[in-house]
Motif scaffolding. Structure first.
Motif, PDB file in Angstrom:
ATOM      1  N   VAL A  74       0.869  -1.182   0.000  1.00  0.00           N
ATOM      2  CA  VAL A  74       0.000   0.000   0.000  1.00  0.00           C
ATOM      3  C   VAL A  74       0.904   1.231   0.000  1.00  0.00           C
ATOM      4  O   VAL A  74       1.782   1.350   0.842  1.00  0.00           O
ATOM      5  CB  VAL A  74      -0.902   0.009   1.260  1.00  0.00           C
ATOM      6  CG1 VAL A  74      -1.671   1.315   1.347  1.00  0.00           C
ATOM      7  CG2 VAL A  74      -1.862  -1.168   1.236  1.00  0.00           C
ATOM      8  N   CYS A  82      -6.201   1.596   6.435  1.00  0.00           N
ATOM      9  CA  CYS A  82      -6.052   0.559   5.404  1.00  0.00           C
ATOM     10  C   CYS A  82      -4.763  -0.212   5.605  1.00  0.00           C
ATOM     11  O   CYS A  82      -4.733  -1.440   5.551  1.00  0.00           O
ATOM     12  CB  CYS A  82      -5.996   1.212   4.032  1.00  0.00           C
ATOM     13  SG  CYS A  82      -7.625   1.460   3.389  1.00  0.00           S
ATOM     14  N   ASN A 104     -18.576  -0.005  -0.306  1.00  0.00           N
ATOM     15  CA  ASN A 104     -18.192   1.097  -1.193  1.00  0.00           C
ATOM     16  C   ASN A 104     -18.096   2.441  -0.473  1.00  0.00           C
ATOM     17  O   ASN A 104     -18.631   3.425  -0.950  1.00  0.00           O
ATOM     18  CB  ASN A 104     -19.188   1.197  -2.351  1.00  0.00           C
ATOM     19  CG  ASN A 104     -20.637   1.296  -1.878  1.00  0.00           C
ATOM     20  OD1 ASN A 104     -20.992   0.770  -0.826  1.00  0.00           O
ATOM     21  ND2 ASN A 104     -21.491   1.973  -2.633  1.00  0.00           N
ATOM     22  N   CYS A 106     -15.321   4.185  -0.014  1.00  0.00           N
ATOM     23  CA  CYS A 106     -14.358   5.031  -0.733  1.00  0.00           C
ATOM     24  C   CYS A 106     -13.547   4.113  -1.644  1.00  0.00           C
ATOM     25  O   CYS A 106     -13.621   2.900  -1.536  1.00  0.00           O
ATOM     26  CB  CYS A 106     -13.438   5.751   0.249  1.00  0.00           C
ATOM     27  SG  CYS A 106     -12.273   4.648   1.049  1.00  0.00           S
ATOM     28  N   ASP A 107     -12.752   4.721  -2.515  1.00  0.00           N
ATOM     29  CA  ASP A 107     -11.994   3.934  -3.496  1.00  0.00           C
ATOM     30  C   ASP A 107     -10.909   3.107  -2.833  1.00  0.00           C
ATOM     31  O   ASP A 107     -10.579   2.015  -3.282  1.00  0.00           O
ATOM     32  CB  ASP A 107     -11.376   4.890  -4.523  1.00  0.00           C
ATOM     33  CG  ASP A 107     -12.448   5.731  -5.167  1.00  0.00           C
ATOM     34  OD1 ASP A 107     -13.512   5.168  -5.500  1.00  0.00           O
ATOM     35  OD2 ASP A 107     -12.256   6.950  -5.298  1.00  0.00           O
ATOM     36  N   VAL A 108     -10.378   3.660  -1.758  1.00  0.00           N
ATOM     37  CA  VAL A 108      -9.323   2.955  -1.040  1.00  0.00           C
ATOM     38  C   VAL A 108      -9.871   1.657  -0.428  1.00  0.00           C
ATOM     39  O   VAL A 108      -9.281   0.586  -0.552  1.00  0.00           O
ATOM     40  CB  VAL A 108      -8.754   3.914   0.028  1.00  0.00           C
ATOM     41  CG1 VAL A 108      -7.997   3.162   1.072  1.00  0.00           C
ATOM     42  CG2 VAL A 108      -7.873   4.966  -0.629  1.00  0.00           C
ATOM     43  N   ARG A 110     -12.577   0.048  -1.340  1.00  0.00           N
ATOM     44  CA  ARG A 110     -12.975  -0.867  -2.415  1.00  0.00           C
ATOM     45  C   ARG A 110     -11.776  -1.694  -2.870  1.00  0.00           C
ATOM     46  O   ARG A 110     -11.846  -2.913  -2.994  1.00  0.00           O
ATOM     47  CB  ARG A 110     -13.459  -0.071  -3.640  1.00  0.00           C
ATOM     48  CG  ARG A 110     -14.635   0.788  -3.432  1.00  0.00           C
ATOM     49  CD  ARG A 110     -15.577   0.679  -4.592  1.00  0.00           C
ATOM     50  NE  ARG A 110     -15.444   1.702  -5.598  1.00  0.00           N
ATOM     51  CZ  ARG A 110     -16.378   1.859  -6.544  1.00  0.00           C
ATOM     52  NH1 ARG A 110     -17.453   1.100  -6.577  1.00  0.00           N
ATOM     53  NH2 ARG A 110     -16.231   2.763  -7.461  1.00  0.00           N
ATOM     54  N   ASN A 111     -10.666  -0.977  -3.107  1.00  0.00           N
ATOM     55  CA  ASN A 111      -9.505  -1.693  -3.625  1.00  0.00           C
ATOM     56  C   ASN A 111      -8.813  -2.515  -2.548  1.00  0.00           C
ATOM     57  O   ASN A 111      -8.180  -3.521  -2.851  1.00  0.00           O
ATOM     58  CB  ASN A 111      -8.536  -0.708  -4.276  1.00  0.00           C
ATOM     59  CG  ASN A 111      -9.114  -0.126  -5.555  1.00  0.00           C
ATOM     60  OD1 ASN A 111     -10.193  -0.537  -6.003  1.00  0.00           O
ATOM     61  ND2 ASN A 111      -8.432   0.825  -6.143  1.00  0.00           N
ATOM     62  N   LEU A 112      -8.954  -2.086  -1.293  1.00  0.00           N
ATOM     63  CA  LEU A 112      -8.393  -2.899  -0.207  1.00  0.00           C
ATOM     64  C   LEU A 112      -9.045  -4.285  -0.203  1.00  0.00           C
ATOM     65  O   LEU A 112      -8.399  -5.288   0.100  1.00  0.00           O
ATOM     66  CB  LEU A 112      -8.602  -2.205   1.144  1.00  0.00           C
ATOM     67  CG  LEU A 112      -8.000  -2.931   2.353  1.00  0.00           C
ATOM     68  CD1 LEU A 112      -6.478  -3.024   2.248  1.00  0.00           C
ATOM     69  CD2 LEU A 112      -8.393  -2.240   3.661  1.00  0.00           C
ATOM     70  N   GLY A 114      -9.759  -5.992  -2.702  1.00  0.00           N
ATOM     71  CA  GLY A 114      -9.016  -6.782  -3.695  1.00  0.00           C
ATOM     72  C   GLY A 114      -7.652  -7.216  -3.160  1.00  0.00           C
ATOM     73  O   GLY A 114      -7.192  -8.327  -3.426  1.00  0.00           O
ATOM     74  N   ILE A 115      -7.017  -6.338  -2.411  1.00  0.00           N
ATOM     75  CA  ILE A 115      -5.709  -6.700  -1.831  1.00  0.00           C
ATOM     76  C   ILE A 115      -5.892  -7.841  -0.822  1.00  0.00           C
ATOM     77  O   ILE A 115      -5.101  -8.783  -0.788  1.00  0.00           O
ATOM     78  CB  ILE A 115      -5.054  -5.467  -1.162  1.00  0.00           C
ATOM     79  CG1 ILE A 115      -4.830  -4.370  -2.211  1.00  0.00           C
ATOM     80  CG2 ILE A 115      -3.756  -5.844  -0.481  1.00  0.00           C
ATOM     81  CD1 ILE A 115      -4.135  -3.124  -1.682  1.00  0.00           C
ATOM     82  N   HIS A 117      -8.229 -10.056  -0.954  1.00  0.00           N
ATOM     83  CA  HIS A 117      -8.557 -11.241  -1.732  1.00  0.00           C
ATOM     84  C   HIS A 117      -7.287 -11.955  -2.223  1.00  0.00           C
ATOM     85  O   HIS A 117      -7.179 -13.166  -2.142  1.00  0.00           O
ATOM     86  CB  HIS A 117      -9.426 -10.830  -2.916  1.00  0.00           C
ATOM     87  CG  HIS A 117      -9.945 -11.968  -3.703  1.00  0.00           C
ATOM     88  ND1 HIS A 117     -11.057 -12.667  -3.323  1.00  0.00           N
ATOM     89  CD2 HIS A 117      -9.504 -12.549  -4.841  1.00  0.00           C
ATOM     90  CE1 HIS A 117     -11.280 -13.626  -4.204  1.00  0.00           C
ATOM     91  NE2 HIS A 117     -10.357 -13.575  -5.127  1.00  0.00           N
TER      92      HIS A 117
END
Ligand code: SF4
Ligand code: SF4
Lengths: 394, 423
Positions: A74, A82, A104, A106-108, A110-112, A114-115, A117
């Motif tokens: 990150v 995060c 959802n 924030c974008d951070v 959301r993408n966390l 995926g990290i 996962h």
């Protein structure tokens, strides 16, 4: 009656523990128990409860853990909650969880998801999309489908389906909990000497790891004990604390607020236990009741779109409602939703000549002296010089 | 290249003309009575809006144009004076700076206020904050289009599609009221068909990068070639544009021309470019004979090369899918798989990630992608950081060092690998 201090200490022992001992103990107490983590801000806790699953708030590691591994995954310009939540996972502390929920906000975040996962293949990641168009006629059906998806996952995990009656019971229990939290907030607002903000915060935060019933008992006891507490009132100004809805400010910062004479009359800390401004319907279809409550009665927060209602106006209204003298924006560094809302809401406060102060925090900030000085100056300016503040009480 | 070839430079020049004319139409909208719809590039619903005769305004394009014209730093500091943090999205600050300083657009023409402010939540949460600010600054109500994220391990679900389609249907009467034009489903189908035609042509251009040498830099050139498919999609001139642009590419293919003098290394590029230093940034790669053969940012608005087309048979459903499929609306795993596919299909040697500090929608997770590519795929991956419009974050010397070190070792490995010969 158990002394308030004792209950506050119990609460702290439960939440201020990056190894989640309370959760481990709960799981070990009976075979087959499942615990599911959730990232801030809100999750429909009732659904977990109705499936016998323990919801566990993963709201960062605070100052208590070292960040050794997460920094390579990150980048530096991302908020600390995060980074430290990921570190909790990378150091095995989240092994106690059977799944993890993100949404959802924030974008951070959301993408966390995926990290998580990729890095924790054995930990199922569930993702909820909370409807951001509450005015659409299709929002209810969509959100009900989201809830059904979550229920499906919880059922698969726990091997336990939820009945309508069971779900209604869970709603009643959580309404009761929200009611107690509201009473505690009222008490602090009316009698700051009954309870410090850092104490109230600790009581709520224990709800991130305790089963709802236990948390309810803790809150009930605390309300009784705090009401009976007699401490000397201090000279204070009434402030609304705004902007700490996701990453949690260091406890020390909350203590400094008090030490410098800020009486917090409302805040947006730990909103998940105060998400609705009135109780969720206890009759009728419980799933629809939960969905409707989210769409129509969720509190104003930076992570949700509220239709035409302007954020600045909502904040001014909150200040007026609680007779506050000013606002302390307490935002996590790099938190885009909080920082962008600050720019908008600050203007509304300026228009209304409501004093405000902005401070930024990180989980692992070490030095609080400049924050203390800023707060002292802010409080003094309200107490002595704020001709503009029409709610001046000094 | 100019003299001996017929079509070289066509894509660039025509793009400039079209965008110039578009900005003129926007500036003159109050006189001509044209209604302006402000909306976002990713997953935009241009086709539906065009039925009502809206001219479209994209605040992101205004922001990036300001970056290219190097006015963004001044606009950013105006917004920061209004209370915007140095850590938030530079596009938002550039745009807010433009509005509060009097509404002069990036090309020096006025930007009239919106008649419709359509906030599509397509892959970036900041969009909502951005349009909330514009709604207040312009005193225009915000219309929301909520678009569900595509989740880990899943594709678009029926409940997701139904939700977006229903919101599009709800948008129709709003547009009718704003413009006084009645909805015409046949007109929508015609527009959708024009979009699909332009999309076919654009995909031909993008896929040409599979050739060696690649006729096009699918990042540094494609970011200009892509403008019409986002700004003008659904208009006949958009189809014409890609026809001409394809001529240029075909000519390059016929003559074995590439974007630079030689192609030594092929890369897949990730992330938006640093607009104020675009040329300087490109030079850092050109020097190593690096050609981008695919990129994520040139698909920021939509993924036609992966098979999606707007569909005149199912116009609203296909518009809904388009909204949901945009790059930043896909979970990280899907993004990673896409980039891996690009590496294979376009025979790339490496991945380059330009990580943008103030755009977490793109950048959060990129360090993890890098780690995944290196450790799981053995794919050389470079990650460099700066910003898309904030020139304060562009540290050229530092970037050069990292880029040089990476390509030097890549070249070295290739030479050593070639000398060792096939096993
Ligand atoms: S602190 Fe802010 S930026 Fe970070 S995850 Fe929470 S809402 Fe997102
Ligand atoms: S954060 Fe990124 S995607 Fe979002 S508005 Fe800013 S530049 Fe665009």
């Amino acid at each position: 009656m158990v002394a308030f201090e004792r209950l506050a200490a119990d609460a702290r022992a439960a939440w201020d523990d990056p190894s989640f001992s309370v959760v481990r103990a709960w799981k070990e107490a009976a075979p087959g128990r499942k615990a599911v983590g959730y990232f801030p801000v809100y999750v429909p806790l009732e659904l977990f409860h109705a499936h016998g699953v323990l919801p566990v708030g993963v709201f960062g590691g605070g100052a208590g853990i070292e960040i050794d591994h997460a920094n390579s995954l990150v980048q530096s310009f991302v908020c600390s909650v995060c980074r430290s939540s990921l570190e909790l996972g990378l150091t095995g502390r989240l092994d106690v969880l059977d799944a993890m929920v993100f949404s959802n906000i924030c974008d951070v975040a959301r993408n966390l998801s995926g990290i998580f996962h990729r890095n924790f293949p054995r930990l199922p990641v569930l993702y909820l999309h909370y409807p951001q168009n509450p005015g659409s006629s299709a929002a209810l059906a969509f959100y009900r489908a989201e809830l059904a998806r979550l229920e499906g996952a919880l059922e698969a995990l726990s091997g336990r389906a939820s009945s309508e009656e069971g779900l209604r019971r869970s709603i009643r229990l959580h309404n009761e909990r929200r009611g107690l939290v509201a009473s505690l907030y009222r008490l602090r607002r009316e009698r700051p000497e009954a309870m410090d903000t850092s104490e109230l915060y600790g009581l709520l935060r224990a709800g991130l790891v305790l089963p709802a019933e236990e948390h309810l008992a803790l809150l009930r006891g605390a309300l009784e004990a705090a009401s009976a507490r007699s401490r000397r009132p201090r000279d204070t100004v009434r402030v609304v604390l705004e902007g700490s809805f996701c990453e949690q400010p260091p406890l020390e910062l909350l203590e400094i607020l008090e030490q410098t004479g800020c009486h917090v009359v409302d805040d947006d800390l730990l909103l998940h236990e105060r998400w609705f401004d009135s109780p969720v319907d206890e009759d009728g279809d419980p799933r629809t009741a939960l969905a409707r409550a989210y769409l129509d009665r969720a509190v104003v927060s930076s992570v949700r779109y509220h239709g035409a209602r302007r954020r600045g106006e909502a904040l001014v209204e909150k200040v007026r409602r609680h007779g506050a003298d000013g606002v302390v924006f307490c935002t996590a560094k790099f938190c885009e939703p909080a920082l962008l809302d600050y720019a908008r809401t600050k203007e509304a406060l300026d228009r209304e000549r409501i004093p405000h102060l902005a401070i930024e925090f990180e989980e692992k900030m070490g030095v609080f002296e400049s924050v203390r000085t800023q707060l002292e100056t802010f409080v003094e300016s309200i107490l002595f010089f704020a001709e503009g503040a029409d709610t001046l009480r000094a | 290249m100019g003299e001996t070839y017929q079509h070289q430079g066509l894509g660039r020049n025509l793009q400039k003309q079209l965008l110039g004319a578009w900005y003129e139409r926007i500036a003159r909208a109050p006189e001509t009575g044209t209604k302006l719809a402000y909306t976002f590039v990713p997953g935009n619903v241009a086709e539906l809006l065009r039925v009502f005769g809206f001219e479209l305004v994209f605040p992101e394009i205004n922001a990036l144009q300001s970056g290219i014209k190097k006015t963004s730093d001044r606009l950013i500091s105006i917004a920061e004076d209004c209370g915007y943090s140095s850590d938030v999205c530079g596009y938002v600050k550039t745009d807010v700076g433009m509005v509060v300083s009097g509404g002069c657009g990036p090309v020096g023409l006025p930007l009239p206020k919106p008649d419709l402010l359509l906030c599509s939540f397509t892959g970036c949460t900041t969009f909502i904050k951005w349009f909330e600010a514009l709604a207040e600054l312009h005193g225009v109500p915000l219309v929301m289009l909520d678009v569900p994220y595509i989740r880990e391990g899943e594709s678009i679900g029926p409940a997701d599609r139904a939700y977006v389609v229903r919101q599009l249907e709800e948008l129709i009467p709003v547009c009718e009221t704003v413009t006084g034009v009645r909805f015409d489903p046949d007109r929508l189908r015609e527009i959708v068909k024009l979009s699909a035609e332009a999309e076919d042509l654009w995909v031909d251009i993008l896929l040409s990068a599979r050739r060696r040498p690649s006729p096009l830099d699918a990042y540094f050139e494609a970011v200009f070639f892509m403008a019409p498919i986002y700004a003008l999609r659904g208009l006949p001139e958009c189809v014409d544009y890609y026809r001409f642009a394809r001529l240029e590419i075909e000519e390059r293919l016929a003559h074995g021309l590439g974007p630079g003098p030689e192609e030594r290394l092929r890369v897949v590029f990730v992330g938006p470019p640093p607009w104020p230093h675009f040329r300087a940034f490109w030079e850092l790669f050109k020097k190593w004979g690096v050609v981008s053969v695919a990129s994520s940012y040139s698909k920021v608005g939509g993924f036609w090369d992966e098979g999606f087309r707007h569909d005149p048979g199912h116009p609203l459903e296909s518009i809904a899918d388009y909204c949901m499929l945009c790059y930043t609306n896909q979970h990280l795993g899907m993004r990673a798989d896409l980039l891996r596919r690009y590496v294979r299909r376009f025979e790339a040697d490496a991945v380059v990630i330009h990580s943008v500090k103030s755009c977490r929608s793109f950048s959060m997770g990129q360090a993890d992608l890098r780690e995944a590519f290196i450790k799981e795929d053995g794919l050389p991956t470079l990650l460099v950081e700066s910003d898309l419009v904030d020139p304060r974050y562009f540290q050229e010397a530092q970037l050069r060092n990292r880029i040089d070190a990476f390509f030097e070792s890549l070249e070295h490995r290739r030479i050593v690998g070639a000398a060792a010969g096939p096993a």
